[in-house]
Write a protein that holds these residues in place. Structure first.
Motif, PDB file in Angstrom:
ATOM      1  N   ALA A 296     -73.719  17.888   4.027  1.00  0.00           N
ATOM      2  CA  ALA A 296     -75.029  17.992   4.039  1.00  0.00           C
ATOM      3  C   ALA A 296     -75.896  16.684   3.414  1.00  0.00           C
ATOM      4  N   ILE A 297     -74.935  16.147   2.358  1.00  0.00           N
ATOM      5  CA  ILE A 297     -75.636  14.824   2.150  1.00  0.00           C
ATOM      6  C   ILE A 297     -75.712  13.815   3.244  1.00  0.00           C
ATOM      7  N   ARG A 298     -74.485  13.726   3.948  1.00  0.00           N
ATOM      8  CA  ARG A 298     -74.521  12.924   4.846  1.00  0.00           C
ATOM      9  C   ARG A 298     -75.642  12.982   6.086  1.00  0.00           C
ATOM     10  N   HIS A 299     -75.585  14.361   6.445  1.00  0.00           N
ATOM     11  CA  HIS A 299     -76.760  14.604   7.512  1.00  0.00           C
ATOM     12  C   HIS A 299     -78.255  14.209   6.698  1.00  0.00           C
ATOM     13  N   GLY A 300     -78.222  14.488   5.738  1.00  0.00           N
ATOM     14  CA  GLY A 300     -79.752  14.191   5.045  1.00  0.00           C
ATOM     15  C   GLY A 300     -79.920  12.624   5.045  1.00  0.00           C
ATOM     16  N   LEU A 301     -78.698  11.913   4.736  1.00  0.00           N
ATOM     17  CA  LEU A 301     -79.008  10.350   4.802  1.00  0.00           C
ATOM     18  C   LEU A 301     -79.348  10.096   6.067  1.00  0.00           C
ATOM     19  N   CYS A 303     -80.757  11.627   8.693  1.00  0.00           N
ATOM     20  CA  CYS A 303     -81.918  12.096   9.002  1.00  0.00           C
ATOM     21  C   CYS A 303     -83.105  11.096   8.709  1.00  0.00           C
ATOM     22  N   LEU A 304     -83.049  10.501   7.165  1.00  0.00           N
ATOM     23  CA  LEU A 304     -83.854   9.419   6.663  1.00  0.00           C
ATOM     24  C   LEU A 304     -83.708   8.207   7.428  1.00  0.00           C
TER      25      LEU A 304
END
Length: 590
Positions: A296-301, A303-304
């Motif tokens: 989830a952290i990798r996905h969020g980054l 997206c940023l």
């Protein structure tokens, strides 16, 4: 020599942290485990403060928050360490003040020197041999026998290096420790202790101590230890253990909680901020952050990165990142040092685009062969903890990689550099003769002559940080091998035909004029006959850098003045907290 106090047949559990530390008296030599913002035994340090201990000798790889806690309470008279800083937050103010005022006696070790001294103590030997230091003002009091084997030994990777190339050794005296304070993940009912994550110098410290005192997050039944990547300390070596949930906060104790950089940032922002139990009361965000899945952290980054697409001009930071990244070849071994945003971004860019097999060691060598990830300020440890092939100690990786000459890249920064490539991260003299105390060299004095090459970076070159002669030599590359300095203006290299001569400017970055380099260099500039222009970042490199490798722009930290650094850190932490909140709620960050 004091007789070690070892396990004597009953489980060494103590009812409280106070009881655990009851035998630590005034004047004791106290080793402190953990490092930087990882597993610092904060609960034990707060208890030493509460108990009013005085005249302690502090022994650790680094100072930082742990030493600040004890200095704030007037508990320490002497320190033995390799550096003291608050990492990305800058200088450790109480340490700096105590040294500049002459209130703290200090013995500075190199990292390998301290490891060797602890090894000697653990083996009950008077000294331990190590590769002889060269090009530094440290270690001058160590014994240096003659007649060593001059054959040397390069690593199996073929790295030439410096590792033992001269054959000469130093004999490092054993380092005595009365007590070591350690925080760990779990212990079982018998008193066996489980360490997880990056180990710092913990494994050398614990076997060198007369008494090992441990706080843990959890107590479990016998047979339940042995989590993936864990190192179990047998109960034989544990003198006492106490339950202390959140006992390392605001530093991390994964997988239980992450380092609370927001709290640490607040403490660093105010040099006179209280450092007591109330100021360090745990905040729920640290535990919440540790529970967010790495995916989830990798996905969020990512997206940023997509949301922040831009076609702006190339910045000096991006030019430097790409130039550093191009020095990394496939099959290399790179290690991330302290407070090194720019080199870390460069390693990640190379690993993503052309060196997927780059073996990357993070958290000072404690997390080995970590997977590729985006750059992040506060979430890196969780990602690397999850992906690392091995959880080790900095002491182990020194033996496995550094001393064998296997490390191909560790780009390090310096506060002061002279014409011959000598560095200074220890202290600088003011015009009136007084000193400005700097963090210290950490492991620079070792690695300058252990790596296959020595690479330095100066994000903001000026006459203040490039001088004719440094005030103190932290490290210098003196053995054969490349020595390179990359700045925001260009690239300097050592002249292989005359290693003692001033560095040569070999490359100018795009858009930089030679006159500007002369103006911002504190020694008479030598320019290569075939002066080149640094290749500009390619479209592929810039897209990868901006959208995948460093979508938050952490690389900017190396370029902003100290007065603006705090605001940028706040901005980065705000974005990362938004990302964590979105990941917790199940939606993409905005």
């Amino acid at each position: 020599m004091r007789k070690p106090v070892f396990f004597e047949g009953s489980a060494p559990w103590c009812p409280s942290v106070e009881a655990l530390l009851s035998d630590v008296g005034d004047g004791a030599r106290v080793g402190v485990g953990g490092f930087h913002f990882t597993r610092i035994p904060v609960a034990q340090l707060l208890e030493l403060r509460r108990a009013g201990r005085r005249e302690l000798t502090y022994v650790a790889w680094g100072g930082g928050l742990a030493l600040e806690l004890l200095l704030d309470a007037g508990a320490v008279a002497r320190a033995e360490l390799t550096f003291s800083s608050l990492d990305v937050f800058g200088l450790a103010p109480r340490f700096r003040r105590a040294i500049e005022r002459g209130e703290l006696e200090l013995e500075e070790w190199t990292a390998l020197g301290m490891i060797s001294a602890l090894n000697a103590r653990s083996r009950r030997l008077p000294f331990e041999p190590m590769q002889q230091l060269a090009g530094t003002d440290l270690g001058s009091g160590w014994s240096r026998p003659t007649g060593g084997d001059a054959s040397g030994a390069a690593g199996a990777s073929g790295a030439a290096g410096a590792a033992g190339a001269a054959g000469a050794v130093d004999l490092v005296p054993a380092l005595q420790l009365d007590h070591v304070l350690l925080h760990a993940s779990r212990a079982d009912d018998a008193g066996n202790v489980e360490l997880r994550g990056a180990g710092g110098l913990d494994r050398s410290l614990l076997f060198a101590a007369d008494r090992l005192l441990v706080t843990v997050e959890e107590r479990v039944a016998v047979g339940e230890l042995g989590a993936p990547g864990a190192f179990v300390i047998p109960r034989t070596f544990v003198s006492g253990v106490a339950l202390a949930p959140d006992g390392a906060y605001p530093t991390s104790s994964l997988p239980h909680y992450a380092a609370d950089l927001r709290r640490l940032r607040a403490l660093a922002a105010d040099p006179d901020a209280p450092l007591d139990a109330a100021a360090l009361a745990p905040h729920p965000r640290a535990r919440a952050a540790a529970k967010v899945p790495p995916a989830a952290i990798r996905h969020g980054l990512s997206c940023l990165g997509v949301a922040g697409r831009q076609q702006s001009r190339t910045t000096p930071a991006e030019t430097m990142v790409c130039a550093l990244a191009r020095t990394v070849a496939a099959g290399g071994v790179a290690t991330v040092g302290s407070a090194s945003p720019l080199p870390t971004v460069a390693y990640l860019l190379a690993k993503l685009l052309w060196a997927p097999d780059l073996l990357l060691m993070s958290f000072n060598g404690g997390l080995v062969d970590v997977g590729w990830r985006p750059m992040t300020l506060s979430l890196a440890e969780q990602l690397d903890f999850d992906s690392a092939a091995a959880h080790a100690g900095g002491d182990e990786t020194y033996h496995w990689y550094y001393q064998q000459g296997r490390v191909t890249h560790e780009v390090v920064g310096t506060a002061q550099l002279d014409a011959t490539g000598a560095t200074n991260n220890i202290s600088i003299r003011r015009p009136d003769g007084s000193q400005i105390r700097l963090p210290g060299q950490g492991g620079m004095a070792d690695v300058a002559n252990l790596h296959a090459s020595f690479l330095l970076y100066l994000p903001r070159q000026s006459r203040r940080n490039t001088v004719q002669r440094v005030d103190v030599r932290s490290a210098t590359r003196v053995l054969p091998g490349p020595m390179t300095v990359l700045t925001d203006l260009g690239r300097f290299d050592r002249d292989p035909a005359d290693p003692g001569a001033p560095l040569v400017l070999t490359h100018l970055h795009p858009g930089v004029e030679l006159a500007e380099v002369k103006e911002r260099t504190g020694w008479p500039l030598r320019v290569a006959d075939d002066l080149k222009t640094t290749p500009a970042p390619t479209a592929e490199e810039l897209t990868a850098l901006r959208e995948r490798v460093d979508p938050l722009g952490v690389r900017r930290l190396d370029f902003v003045p100290a007065a603006e650094r705090g605001a940028l850190i706040d901005e980065l932490l705000d974005r990362e907290e938004e990302l964590l909140a979105a990941a917790t709620d199940g939606g993409p960050p905005t």
